[in-house]
Write a protein that holds these residues in place. Structure first.
Motif, PDB file in Angstrom:
ATOM      1  N   VAL A 168      22.998 -15.224   5.310  1.00 34.25           N
ATOM      2  CA  VAL A 168      23.033 -16.690   5.271  1.00 34.25           C
ATOM      3  C   VAL A 168      24.019 -17.232   6.312  1.00 34.25           C
ATOM      4  O   VAL A 168      23.763 -18.240   6.973  1.00 34.25           O
ATOM      5  CB  VAL A 168      23.435 -17.158   3.846  1.00 34.25           C
ATOM      6  N   HIS A 169      25.159 -16.504   6.457  1.00 37.19           N
ATOM      7  CA  HIS A 169      26.188 -16.933   7.403  1.00 37.19           C
ATOM      8  C   HIS A 169      25.726 -16.746   8.856  1.00 37.19           C
ATOM      9  O   HIS A 169      25.948 -17.614   9.690  1.00 37.19           O
ATOM     10  CB  HIS A 169      27.460 -16.114   7.139  1.00 37.19           C
ATOM     11  N   TYR A 170      25.062 -15.632   9.157  1.00 41.55           N
ATOM     12  CA  TYR A 170      24.517 -15.406  10.513  1.00 41.55           C
ATOM     13  C   TYR A 170      23.540 -16.530  10.861  1.00 41.55           C
ATOM     14  O   TYR A 170      23.569 -17.087  11.963  1.00 41.55           O
ATOM     15  CB  TYR A 170      23.766 -14.067  10.620  1.00 41.55           C
ATOM     16  N   ILE A 171      22.644 -16.809   9.915  1.00 37.15           N
ATOM     17  CA  ILE A 171      21.613 -17.828  10.149  1.00 37.15           C
ATOM     18  C   ILE A 171      22.252 -19.202  10.361  1.00 37.15           C
ATOM     19  O   ILE A 171      21.856 -19.964  11.248  1.00 37.15           O
ATOM     20  CB  ILE A 171      20.608 -17.852   8.962  1.00 37.15           C
ATOM     21  N   HIS A 172      23.275 -19.489   9.568  1.00 40.71           N
ATOM     22  CA  HIS A 172      23.972 -20.762   9.686  1.00 40.71           C
ATOM     23  C   HIS A 172      24.676 -20.892  11.044  1.00 40.71           C
ATOM     24  O   HIS A 172      24.559 -21.917  11.726  1.00 40.71           O
ATOM     25  CB  HIS A 172      24.987 -20.888   8.548  1.00 40.71           C
ATOM     26  N   TYR A 173      25.385 -19.839  11.463  1.00 44.51           N
ATOM     27  CA  TYR A 173      26.072 -19.855  12.764  1.00 44.51           C
ATOM     28  C   TYR A 173      25.058 -20.026  13.905  1.00 44.51           C
ATOM     29  O   TYR A 173      25.304 -20.744  14.872  1.00 44.51           O
ATOM     30  CB  TYR A 173      26.866 -18.550  12.964  1.00 44.51           C
ATOM     31  N   TYR A 174      23.929 -19.315  13.768  1.00 43.52           N
ATOM     32  CA  TYR A 174      22.912 -19.380  14.822  1.00 43.52           C
ATOM     33  C   TYR A 174      22.306 -20.778  14.914  1.00 43.52           C
ATOM     34  O   TYR A 174      22.072 -21.297  16.011  1.00 43.52           O
ATOM     35  CB  TYR A 174      21.822 -18.338  14.556  1.00 43.52           C
ATOM     36  N   PHE A 175      22.102 -21.395  13.774  1.00 41.59           N
ATOM     37  CA  PHE A 175      21.558 -22.755  13.749  1.00 41.59           C
ATOM     38  C   PHE A 175      22.543 -23.737  14.374  1.00 41.59           C
ATOM     39  O   PHE A 175      22.163 -24.615  15.155  1.00 41.59           O
ATOM     40  CB  PHE A 175      21.228 -23.171  12.311  1.00 41.59           C
ATOM     41  N   GLN A 176      23.825 -23.580  14.043  1.00 44.70           N
ATOM     42  CA  GLN A 176      24.863 -24.447  14.621  1.00 44.70           C
ATOM     43  C   GLN A 176      24.885 -24.334  16.138  1.00 44.70           C
ATOM     44  O   GLN A 176      25.103 -25.298  16.857  1.00 44.70           O
ATOM     45  CB  GLN A 176      26.253 -24.043  14.105  1.00 44.70           C
ATOM     46  N   LEU A 186      16.360 -22.609  13.388  1.00 41.01           N
ATOM     47  CA  LEU A 186      16.560 -22.117  12.033  1.00 41.01           C
ATOM     48  C   LEU A 186      15.712 -20.865  11.795  1.00 41.01           C
ATOM     49  O   LEU A 186      14.482 -20.915  11.825  1.00 41.01           O
ATOM     50  CB  LEU A 186      16.174 -23.202  11.013  1.00 41.01           C
ATOM     51  N   GLU A 223      14.695 -16.199   6.372  1.00 43.74           N
ATOM     52  CA  GLU A 223      15.130 -14.885   5.905  1.00 43.74           C
ATOM     53  C   GLU A 223      14.032 -13.831   6.010  1.00 43.74           C
ATOM     54  O   GLU A 223      14.301 -12.673   6.305  1.00 43.74           O
ATOM     55  CB  GLU A 223      15.671 -14.964   4.472  1.00 43.74           C
ATOM     56  N   TYR A 235      29.612 -13.536  16.444  1.00 43.17           N
ATOM     57  CA  TYR A 235      30.031 -14.281  15.245  1.00 43.17           C
ATOM     58  C   TYR A 235      31.070 -13.485  14.460  1.00 43.17           C
ATOM     59  O   TYR A 235      32.066 -14.040  13.981  1.00 43.17           O
ATOM     60  CB  TYR A 235      28.833 -14.591  14.342  1.00 43.17           C
TER      61      TYR A 235
END
Lengths: 176, 176
Positions: free
Chosen positions: B20-28, B33, B36, B57
């Motif tokens: 979830v954190h990888y995906i969030h950082y990548y989106f930022q 987006l 999963e 990250y």
């Protein structure tokens, strides 16, 4: 061929000489020079006339990063690595600010010990190695392998464990 | 009375939800987006389209400090403590900057786990507990107790270990 035996080495009081550092900090603060034989048998936390001093020094930034290496520790550990799997096992979790300093200290003075062989823990009883070399009996009593007491000021009256006097004695014990 | 059994719990991917954190950082970073189910079966380090992103990250300050807790992990760990000795065992030594962040993260989200039961290590094979719950098979293969695979995206094709699907499944396994 026999499986290599593993040895867990404690940091404070074993790889590093904490007493010299306490005495140095106390001298810097008070101008009073404590002699090593004045503190024999005293608990580590109360080895200085100011009973709060050791804890205060332990909690000050850079204390762990600047600890002096015990005489001959580097050479002997390097030699031990040829015949044993060497792990550094430090109860660093009690002092969270020390974690990075201890890691950096090891990288500087023991660069030949891989990060894969470093363990920072609380209670050492979950460590599974053949030997544990430690200056604190509390770590040795619950250890499942062969416990070895590294001689230092606060444990001079301890008689329950085999005592190694210094790093040359460690060399003799393991490498004959 | 029987001796309490001990369980070692991994942090990344088990107590914490790294994906979830990888995906969030990548989106930022990119505005893209990732879903999963797009990353199922990919190696952890290469789960994002930019193959250097995960490592970048992991190396950025605050990444480990801000990881989201896995759903139900807090409640289940607390309940497990009533019947088991619970240890957190993280291979944090690979990422020295993470040591303090991981310690602080545990203090915030798992304050009921004592510092005495936290272990930051490199190789986990020197850990002596009855169970190890981990998402990485490299940690499970050398473990001497009962290995348990915690389900996550990068290990979906793994078949060598008993798989626990999530923290409710952990609850079922240990507490029935």
């Amino acid at each position: 061929m026999e499986k290599r035996k593993s040895i867990a080495l404690d940091m404070d009081g074993v790889l590093a000489n904490n007493l010299v550092h306490y005495i140095h900090y106390y001298f810097q603060e008070t101008g009073i020079l404590i002699k090593e034989d004045e503190v024999l048998g005293l608990p580590e936390g109360e080895c200085l006339p100011d009973k709060g001093a050791v804890r205060r020094y332990l909690e000050s930034p850079n204390f762990f990063r600047t600890l002096p290496v015990s005489p001959n520790a580097q050479e002997v550990v390097k030699e031990l690595q040829e015949q044993y799997d060497i792990f550094v096992v430090s109860a660093a979790m009690e002092f969270p600010w020390s974690l990075r300093e201890k890691r950096d200290w090891l990288a500087e003075y023991f660069p030949f010990i891989s990060w894969q062989n470093i363990v920072f823990c609380g209670d050492k009883h979950i460590i599974k190695t053949d030997y544990l070399l430690d200056d604190h009996t509390k770590n040795l009593v619950t250890f499942s392998g062969t416990p070895l007491l590294f001689n230092t000021f606060h444990n001079v009256h301890e008689e329950r464990f085999e005592r190694l006097q210094d790093w040359m004695d460690v060399h003799r014990y393991f490498l004959g």
